[in-house]
Scaffold this motif. Structure first.
Motif: not given
Length: 623
Positions: A575-582, A593-602, A604-607
Motif C-alpha cells: 500500500i502506497i500512501i500520500d500522507p498529505y492528500s491521503y 511497486f517498482k513500476d508505480l514508483y517511477l511515476n510517483l511525483k517527488s 514523502f510516502y508511507i509504504i
C-alpha cells in the motif's frame, strides 16, 4: 534602509487599432538579443549547476545531476521529477512548518526563503486618448495581473505581483500611442515612481513589447485583442525579460533573415539540439557546453527556431491549438538534429495564449535577479480554516490595515462568495469541484500591503487508512483526512482496545480475537458531517509484528529497493500512501511497486508491506 533599485517595467495594453491580419497573430517582442557575454560577471555564467544551489535555498529539491542530464526536449533523463517546493498542506504563508528534510543544517535565512512568497509592487499608469477613453478598464487590469500570478503559482514560482497604491489615469496622454522607441523612452522618463514596476497601459505601440535590456528597468507590451489568456501570455513574457530571462530562441549572431533567431546563426553561435555538444575549436568559449553559451544559456529549455514563423497567418509556426506547424519552421539545427521546442514556455514566440510553462533554470534565474527588485513578503495573515468541508460556509479575515479602504478577494474556481467582497472579512461556500491544493487570496487596495494567501483543501468525503488484514491482539494506527474544527468520533469493535487518539483524526488500537470487524469514524462540527468505515479481517494464531515509522529510505532510481527484512514471507500486497492528500494505491507485487514508483511525483510516502504474518510500515523519500 538600503536604497532599492528602481524598477520601471512599463506595459502597453490595447484593444483597438489592428488590422484583421495583425489582430489575429502575435507580433514579435521588441526586446533586443543580448551578447553571449552579457552575463559574464554572474556566477551562473557557463555554470547552470549554480542554479541548483539557488533552487535548494528556496525549497526546491532537484537531482544533483539535473542540468547535466537533460535530453534534447529539456527533460531530465532520470526518474520522473516534480518541480515543487517543500511545503505542508496546512501551511499559512509566510509561516514555515519545515524545511528541506535532506539538509543536515538549515540556516535562518534559508528557512526564511523557504517560506516566502516574494511580492513585487506594480504602479499602474493608464494613458487615455484625446477623448479620454482608457485602453483598459480596472477589472481588466486586475484580471491580467491575477492571471499572471495564477500562472506563477501553477509553476510554483515564489513571486507574485500586486498593484501598489492607486491607479493613475493620464487624460489625453501624449503616449496613448507610441510610434517609436523615442516616444517610449520619453514616457519612461516622464512617468515613473521609485521602488515599483511602473506598468503603463496605452492603446498601441510600435511592437507588442520591449524591455530595452535584460533585466529591465523599462518595459512595455501591447496585448492581443483575443484577451484573457493571450494578454496573460504577453504580460508574463515581458515580465520574464524584466526578471532576467532571454528568449528561448535567443540568437547571439547578426542576422537579417526573418524570422531572426537561433536557427539563422552559424556553428559557433547556434544553440544545438544536443545538450552535450560543446563549442568548437575556433569558437568563443571553446569547450563549453553550447546550451550554456548559446541561445538562452539554460540547458533545460530546449533549443528552438523562432516559433513565430512568417508574417502571414498561413506561415505561423504554432497554430491556434498550440501545435507546432513544422512546414513553417526550420526543423533541424546545423548538425542535422531535429528541433524539439517547448511551445508552451513563457519566453517562446508561440502564440501568447499558449505560454504557460516555466523551467527550473528559468525559475532559478528569476530568483537570482530578485534582489535587484523592490519586493517584500506579507506582514499579515489570513485567519480561517485550510482543511474544510464542501457546501459549508466559512469566514476568512485579515486585520483592518491602515490606509486600506477596500479588499479584493479571489477564490478557487467552484467557490461561491456569500458576502464580504470588498471588506476585510469574506464568507464563502466551497463547491464539490474545488478539490485540494488551492488558494484563497486577498489583495488590499491601497499603498504598502502585498496580497496574502491561505491554502485550501476541500474534503468532499473521508476514508479510513490502515491495514485491512491483521493478527489477533495486534496494535495498529488508523487515520482519516484532516478537517479543521471538527470532532472525530471513532467506533471500534467491543473486543478491541482504544489505546489513544479518540477525538482526533488518528487512533491507535489493539485488536481482539479472530473475525471480520467494522471500524468507523464520523467527523462533525462547524456545519460539517462526514462518515467512513472499513472492514478489518483478524486472523492467525498470534499478533502481527507492528513496525513504527522508524526510518526514511531513499530508493535509488531504477534500482531494486534495499530494505532490511529479517524473515522471508509471502507478500500479500503493498500500500502506497500520500500522507498529505491521503490518496492511496495498492499493488500486489514488488515489480508492480517498482513500476508505480517511477511515476510517483517527488515527496514523502508511507509504504505498508502486508505479508501473511507481518506488516512493515516505512516512510520513503521519492526524489
Amino acid at each position: 534602509m538600503k536604497a532599492i533599485q528602481t524598477i520601471l517595467c512599463l506595459f502597453l495594453i490595447t484593444s483597438q487599432g489592428f488590422s484583421q491580419e495583425i489582430s489575429e497573430r502575435d507580433l514579435e517582442c521588441g526586446t533586443p538579443e543580448m551578447d553571449a557575454y552579457f552575463e559574464s560577471d554572474k556566477p551562473w555564467f557557463l555554470n547552470n549547476n549554480y542554479f541548483l544551489e539557488v533552487l535548494q535555498r528556496y525549497g526546491y529539491d532537484l537531482p544533483k545531476d539535473y542540468f547535466d542530464s537533460i535530453d534534447e526536449r529539456g527533460h531530465y533523463k532520470g526518474e520522473k521529477i516534480s518541480l515543487r517546493r517543500y511545503k505542508n498542506d496546512s501551511l499559512l504563508i509566510p509561516k514555515l512548518k519545515k524545511g528541506n528534510p535532506n539538509s543536515g543544517r538549515i540556516s535562518a535565512e534559508n528557512l526564511r526563503l523557504l517560506s516566502l512568497i516574494n511580492y513585487i509592487p506594480l504602479k499602474v499608469w493608464v494613458h487615455q486618448n484625446s477623448s479620454n477613453v482608457s485602453p483598459f478598464t480596472q477589472p481588466q487590469i486586475f484580471e491580467v495581473i491575477d492571471l499572471v500570478n495564477e500562472l506563477f503559482a501553477n509553476n510554483d514560482v515564489p513571486i507574485r505581483f500586486y498593484i501598489s497604491c492607486d491607479i493613475t489615469t493620464i487624460p489625453s496622454s501624449l503616449y496613448n500611442n507610441l510610434p517609436s522607441e523615442n516616444s517610449m523612452n520619453a514616457m519612461f522618463n516622464n512617468f515613473q515612481e521609485n521602488n515599483v514596476i511602473n506598468l503603463h497601459l496605452v492603446a498601441s505601440g510600435f511592437s507588442i513589447g520591449s524591455s530595452g535590456t535584460i533585466p529591465s528597468t523599462n518595459l512595455f507590451i501591447t496585448p492581443s485583442i483575443v484577451g484573457g489568456e493571450a494578454n496573460r501570455g504577453l504580460l508574463v513574457h515581458e515580465l520574464g525579460h524584466c526578471l532576467g530571462l532571454f528568449h528561448t530562441h535567443a540568437r547571439h549572431c547578426s542576422s537579417s533573415s526573418y524570422p531572426n533567431g537561433n536557427q539563422n546563426c552559424n556553428n559557433c553561435n547556434q544553440e544545438s539540439v544536443s545538450r552535450t555538444k560543446t563549442q568548437g575549436l575556433f569558437c568563443l568559449g571553446t569547450g563549453t557546453k553550447k546550451c550554456e553559451f548559446n541561445g538562452d544559456q539554460l540547458c533545460d529549455t530546449p533549443a528552438e527556431p523562432n516559433l513565430i514563423g512568417g508574417f502571414s497567418a498561413s506561415q505561423y509556426g504554432v497554430n491556434e491549438s498550440c501545435q507546432i506547424v513544422w512546414p513553417n519552421l526550420k526543423s533541424q539545427d546545423n548538425w542535422g538534429d531535429f528541433y524539439s521546442p517547448m511551445q508552451f514556455n513563457i519566453m517562446s514566440y508561440a502564440r501568447s495564449k499558449c505560454r504557460n510553462s516555466i523551467s527550473a533554470g528559468q525559475i532559478a534565474k528569476m530568483l537570482s535577479y530578485l534582489p535587484s527588485f523592490a519586493h517584500s513578503s506579507s506582514g499579515y495573515q489570513i485567519t480561517g480554516f485550510s482543511n474544510v468541508c464542501n457546501n459549508v460556509q466559512y469566514s476568512y479575515n485579515v486585520p483592518s490595515l491602515q490606509g486600506i479602504t477596500s479588499y479584493n478577494w479571489t477564490v478557487p474556481e467552484g467557490t461561491s462568495i456569500v458576502s464580504g467582497q470588498g471588506t476585510n472579512t469574506l464568507t464563502v461556500s466551497f463547491g464539490n469541484s474545488v478539490g485540494t491544493n488551492k488558494e484563497l487570496t486577498v489583495y488590499p487596495q491601497g499603498c504598502g500591503y502585498p496580497p496574502v494567501s491561505i491554502p485550501i483543501n476541500v474534503r468532499n468525503f473521508i476514508s479510513i487508512l490502515g491495514p485491512t488484514s491483521v493478527g489477533p491482539t495486534s496494535t495498529f494506527n488508523y487515520s482519516t483526512q484532516v478537517i479543521d474544527n471538527v470532532v472525530y468520533q471513532w467506533s471500534i469493535p467491543s473486543s478491541w482496545t482504544m489505546q489513544s487518539g479518540q477525538g482526533s483524526h488518528t487512533i491507535q488500537v489493539t485488536t481482539g480475537g479472530s473475525g471480520t470487524y467494522t471500524l468507523s469514524v464520523s467527523a462533525s462540527g462547524y456545519g460539517c458531517s462526514k462518515y467512513a468505515e472499513i472492514q478489518v479481517n483478524v486472523s492467525g494464531s498470534g499478533p502481527i509484528q507492528r513496525v513504527d515509522f522508524h526510518s526514511t529510505n531513499e530508493i535509488p532510481p531504477n534500482q531494486k529497493e534495499k530494505v532490511h527484512e529479517p524473515f522471508k514471507r509471502e507478500l500479500v500486497k503493498i500500500i502506497i500512501i500520500d500522507p498529505y492528500s491521503y490518496f492511496n494505491m495498492e499493488v500486489q507485487s514488488e515489480e508492480e511497486f517498482k513500476d508505480l514508483y517511477l511515476n510517483l511525483k517527488s515527496g514523502f510516502y508511507i509504504i505498508q508491506k502486508v505479508y501473511t504474518d507481518q506488516m512493515t510500515t516505512l516512510k520513503y523519500l521519492k526524489r
